[in-house]
Design a protein around this motif. Sequence first.
Motif, PDB file in Angstrom:
ATOM      1  N   ASN A 164     -37.083   4.430 126.996  1.00 14.11           N
ATOM      2  CA  ASN A 164     -36.219   4.064 125.852  1.00 14.11           C
ATOM      3  C   ASN A 164     -35.239   5.188 125.529  1.00 14.11           C
ATOM      4  OD1 ASN A 164     -37.638   1.694 125.708  1.00 14.11           O
ATOM      5  ND2 ASN A 164     -38.410   1.998 123.637  1.00 14.11           N
ATOM      6  N   THR A 165     -34.640   5.736 126.555  1.00 14.80           N
ATOM      7  CA  THR A 165     -33.776   6.895 126.372  1.00 14.80           C
ATOM      8  C   THR A 165     -32.468   6.719 127.136  1.00 14.80           C
ATOM      9  OG1 THR A 165     -35.700   8.345 126.094  1.00 14.80           O
ATOM     10  CG2 THR A 165     -33.610   9.401 126.640  1.00 14.80           C
ATOM     11  N   GLN A 167     -34.386   3.480 115.161  1.00 13.08           N
ATOM     12  CA  GLN A 167     -34.154   4.926 115.064  1.00 13.08           C
ATOM     13  C   GLN A 167     -33.615   5.440 116.387  1.00 13.08           C
ATOM     14  OE1 GLN A 167     -37.814   6.813 113.684  1.00 13.08           O
ATOM     15  NE2 GLN A 167     -37.014   6.798 111.602  1.00 13.08           N
ATOM     16  N   SER A 176     -36.079   3.886 119.257  1.00 13.73           N
ATOM     17  CA  SER A 176     -37.286   3.161 118.882  1.00 13.73           C
ATOM     18  C   SER A 176     -36.913   2.049 117.912  1.00 13.73           C
ATOM     19  CB  SER A 176     -38.313   4.100 118.243  1.00 13.73           C
ATOM     20  OG  SER A 176     -37.794   4.687 117.075  1.00 13.73           O
ATOM     21  N   GLY A 177     -37.757   1.040 117.857  1.00 12.53           N
ATOM     22  CA  GLY A 177     -37.518  -0.047 116.926  1.00 12.53           C
ATOM     23  C   GLY A 177     -36.520  -1.075 117.401  1.00 12.53           C
TER      24      GLY A 177
END
Length: 112
Positions: free
Chosen positions: A75-76, A2, A24-25
């Motif tokens: 995670n960005t 995502q 994510s993921g």
Amino acid sequence: VQLQACGGGLVQPGGSLSLSCAASGLRFNLSAMGWYRQAPGNQRELVARIAIGGSTNYADSVKGRFTISRDNAKNTVYLQMNSLKTEDTAVYYCRMEYSNFWGQGTLVTVSS
């Protein structure tokens, strides 16, 4: 996987805007990430890309004005946009590079 992009909005020419895309993921630190945009009637085009090691490349039209960066701890991936022009108006998408995973898009409108 995502990808959640946010930060779009309305800004005057010459202004600044910052986009972010939370992932994510996926193993973010092992993924190259990109920002793309699509203006009405145009094809989607690459704006900026950041590699796993942090190296970057930009479309000629945004060089010197836009900066892509990443925070692996969060995670960005980010896109800092300065000196915005009316021709930067588009829907901006983040993408896990070399995959079919895209964020949902965020609209940037540059207008006086």
